[in-house]
Each structure stands twice: as C-alpha cells, then as structure tokens.
Design an enzyme around this catalytic site. Sequence first.
Site, PDB file in Angstrom:
ATOM      1  N   SER A 238      -0.427   7.128  -4.684  1.00 53.61           N
ATOM      2  CA  SER A 238      -0.257   6.919  -3.249  1.00 53.61           C
ATOM      3  C   SER A 238      -0.154   8.284  -2.567  1.00 53.61           C
ATOM      4  CB  SER A 238       1.015   6.119  -2.984  1.00 53.61           C
ATOM      5  OG  SER A 238       2.134   6.930  -3.280  1.00 53.61           O
ATOM      6  N   LYS A 239       0.015   8.241  -1.269  1.00 54.22           N
ATOM      7  CA  LYS A 239       0.136   9.466  -0.467  1.00 54.22           C
ATOM      8  C   LYS A 239       1.256  10.367  -0.979  1.00 54.22           C
ATOM      9  CE  LYS A 239      -1.344   9.615   4.228  1.00 54.22           C
ATOM     10  NZ  LYS A 239      -2.536   9.626   4.491  1.00 54.22           N
ATOM     11  N   ARG A 240       2.266   9.695  -1.452  1.00 49.66           N
ATOM     12  CA  ARG A 240       3.443  10.403  -1.965  1.00 49.66           C
ATOM     13  C   ARG A 240       3.069  11.455  -3.028  1.00 49.66           C
ATOM     14  NH1 ARG A 240       6.850   8.449  -5.691  1.00 49.66           N
ATOM     15  NH2 ARG A 240       5.589   6.570  -5.854  1.00 49.66           N
ATOM     16  N   GLY A 242       0.552  13.288  -3.000  1.00 49.52           N
ATOM     17  CA  GLY A 242      -0.322  14.319  -2.445  1.00 49.52           C
ATOM     18  C   GLY A 242      -1.760  13.844  -2.349  1.00 49.52           C
TER      19      GLY A 242
END
Length: 465
Positions: A238-240, A242
């Site tokens: 996920s975006k988490r 990066g």
Amino acid sequence: MFQVVTRFPPSPTGHLHLGGARTALFNWLFARHYQGKFILRFEDTDQERSKPEYVTSILEALKWLGLDWDEGPYFQSQRLELYHQFAQRLLEEGKAYYCECSKELLEEKKKKRLELGLKPGYDKTCRDKNLGPGEGRALRIITPDIGDIVVEDLLRGRIIFSADEIDDFIILRSDKTPTYQFAVVVDDITMKITHVIRGDDHLSNTPKQILIYKALGVNPPFFAHIPMVLGSDGARLSKRHGARSVLEYREEGYLPYALINYLARLGWGYGDEEYFSVKELIEKFSLERINLAPARFDSDKLLAVNTYWIKNSPSEVLLEHLLPFLKDYSIFRFSKEYLILAIETIKSRTKTLKEMAEMLHFYLVEEIDYEENSARKYLTKAIGPYLERFFLDLKDLSLEEQELESYFKNLAQTSGIKLKDLAQAIRVALTGKSVSPGLFEIIKVLGKERVEKRLKKALEFIKNL
Ligand code: GLU
C-alpha cells in the site's frame, strides 16, 4: 492455430497501482512472448465506485508504460445485454433460478446458520420454487451440492475445492446488473481468453467461475494465480510502503521501462540478471519462472533500477522522456545536439529524470543565479585577475579536454593559486553552484560564447564586492 489471448480487467475505482501494473505487465508479456493478443476491459459494473477519471488515468498509465492492447478497451457497463442473454440461457436450461429472499431475510438466515455452526451460504430456499422474474428478485446459479471442484493452476498445480463450500451464488442482481463472477466469465468466453493471469487474491473466485463455465458448457481458460506484491513488512502493498500510483512515478522522474524492468523482477526472475530491456523481457518471459513466494516491494531497488537505466540509455531517448520536465524552459531555442551533449555530462550523476532536469538548469537558462554560499566562497577578489585571464585567453583556446586541462594547470602554476580554487571559481561562474559535472565537459558543451558571457558576469560580480 492456437492463439494466446490474455486480458487486463481493472475496475476503474482507483488509479493504477504497482500491483495492478504488474498483473497487466505479466499478461502483456505473456501475450507478446507468444505473439498473441492482449485485451483491455474495464470492469465498471459497480456504478457507485467506478469513475470516468480513473478510466482516463488507468489508460494514461498503461500508455505511458507502453503496455499497448490489441482489443478494447471494453466496458462491462456497455455489455449488459450480453450478460442478460447468457443468464437467460442458464435460466432456460434449468441451471439458474430466481430468488425472492430479501436482503434482511438473507441476513437473518446467515446469522442463524452461523449460530448453528453451519456454513453461512445461501440455504437454497428458492431453488425449487420455480419463480419467474420480478421486482427484487436476483438470479442464482445452481451449484453442485457435493463433489470436488478442481482448479488446475499453471503455477500451483491442482487445487481442489469442496462443492459444499460454494452456495448457489447470485449471477444477476435484482437490479439486473451482473455480479463480478458472472460478468468475468461471460467476458472471458466471448473475448476468447485463453489465459487468465491474476493475483492469487482471486483464487477463491476461480471455483465459482469454473462452475459457471461448466453450466454454460464451455471449457475454462488456463489459470495462473500470481503471488501478491507485499510491502517490506510483509503486509499487502500500500501507500504506506512508499508505493505510489504508476503516474506518480512518472511525475517523480522514473523511466517507464525502468518501472517495467522493476515490476517484471517483482516475482519473476531469470538467473541473477537484474536489468532487462522490454525487448529482452518479451523474449525471456515465461510463467515457469514466476516465483511462488510473495514478492516484496523495495523502493530503493526501484530507484537503483531507474538510476541504471538513466545511465545506460541513449541520451536521445532520455531527452524524449525529459521533455515534460523541461516545460519551464524555452528549450526549443537550443539545438537537439546541444541538449544531448548536456545530457551526456549528467546522466551518470542522476537517479531520476526530475533530478536530471534540475541539474540541466544551468545549461538551459540565459542568466544563471549564484548559490549564495558558493559565490561568497569562490568568487573572490583574489581570484578575479585569473578569471579575467581565462576570459581573455578563451577566444584562442581549444575546448578539448586535454588542452583545457594543461591550460588551467599552467595558469595555476605560473600564478601560484591553487588549481582547485580556480576550478571552483569557474564552476560557480558557469553553473552558479559549487557542485556540477566535470568542468571541462561543461565548458565544451556550453561553448565559447556562453562561457564568455558567464565569465563577464562573474567579473562584474567580483568588481562589485
Ligand atoms: N476486476 C478485477 C480486479 O480488478 C479483475 C479480476 C480478474 O482478473 O478476473 O481485481
């Protein structure tokens, strides 16, 4: 002749992310490897969540990556008639039935079954009611009550599901829209898909889809369920971690083929090789080399792959990809040759196109600004006369590296100043900064006229100290 046909069927409910892009890539590579067809279709039956802007951005991302499609894009929302025809066939053949159970009733039943320790699936209340169509009625497919459903996966071999795990699931909702399971199968049949390569999060859907194929009397395609992409901590990417959408990588200055190279290596390998051109990937791609362990996303590695390709791509190609980053400059004032030579001097020093554009700044502006500290440190009264000397000698100098080198050495020796101080002063005069590509390279690319102009400005600056 057997022709491979693959597909990429994104739901336009968000931008194209790395996981989706990798699925698209594997399908595309597989099709290209076998000179087959790659089809694009949008699974947009979820009208609440599907948005035209996501269709646009997914198309843009695929185009940017160079994943071209041979057919489509199709839109499920425009194919409703087709799903109804197939559903009607199942109904007429006694393989599907209308169900009048309301949502509330189904919820209640589910709760009760769970309390009794039974599987939560539909209890077939309406299977034998012989109901016709009507308000609030969904169409369910009749599934076998006992037996096994076998999924032959090209990567994982035979996977067996028990029929009692699958209830009579809905294929057309009461609002007449098809469910995902049904639309996918009708599409894959009518588009003559031969290979379904998708994330293993879809593995649990496959037995249901196989039952639909069976009911329709059609052989299912080959399935290959590829391991998901995980973040460095082992959780779903996920975006988490990066990871950003494909188009954000474009904004960040990644080369599309560097991203392709990296995505291909996420779960696929060919010996110890790290770097593959797109052409090589098409030649070498095969399903058997897909790794069954989940791949982990690593943004440093992606950056390293980008750095490699920036360093190793022809400057002309880099120039093309750089253009969007150079919008603020009137670059068409310059010859292509000048731009390419400028790129040559910096391509082994940058990691992204964005950085590259920043480094190119001094080549592309008429007037350069000095970094305050650098100017203070190097454009001093003491160095002024030597800058002037260089300014005066310039017109008779050859700009070849060796000659420039011996000229500066000589100037330093005869004047007693340090070569480094002289070089730094000239560097600041020409680029505005104390860090830059090799000085001789810069002088050569900028050419006498620009160098003269910039030295003049530096001399002015020193005079005014
Ligand atoms: N629309 C589905 C998704 O985005 C694709 C499922 C499939 O490949 O069958 O996950």
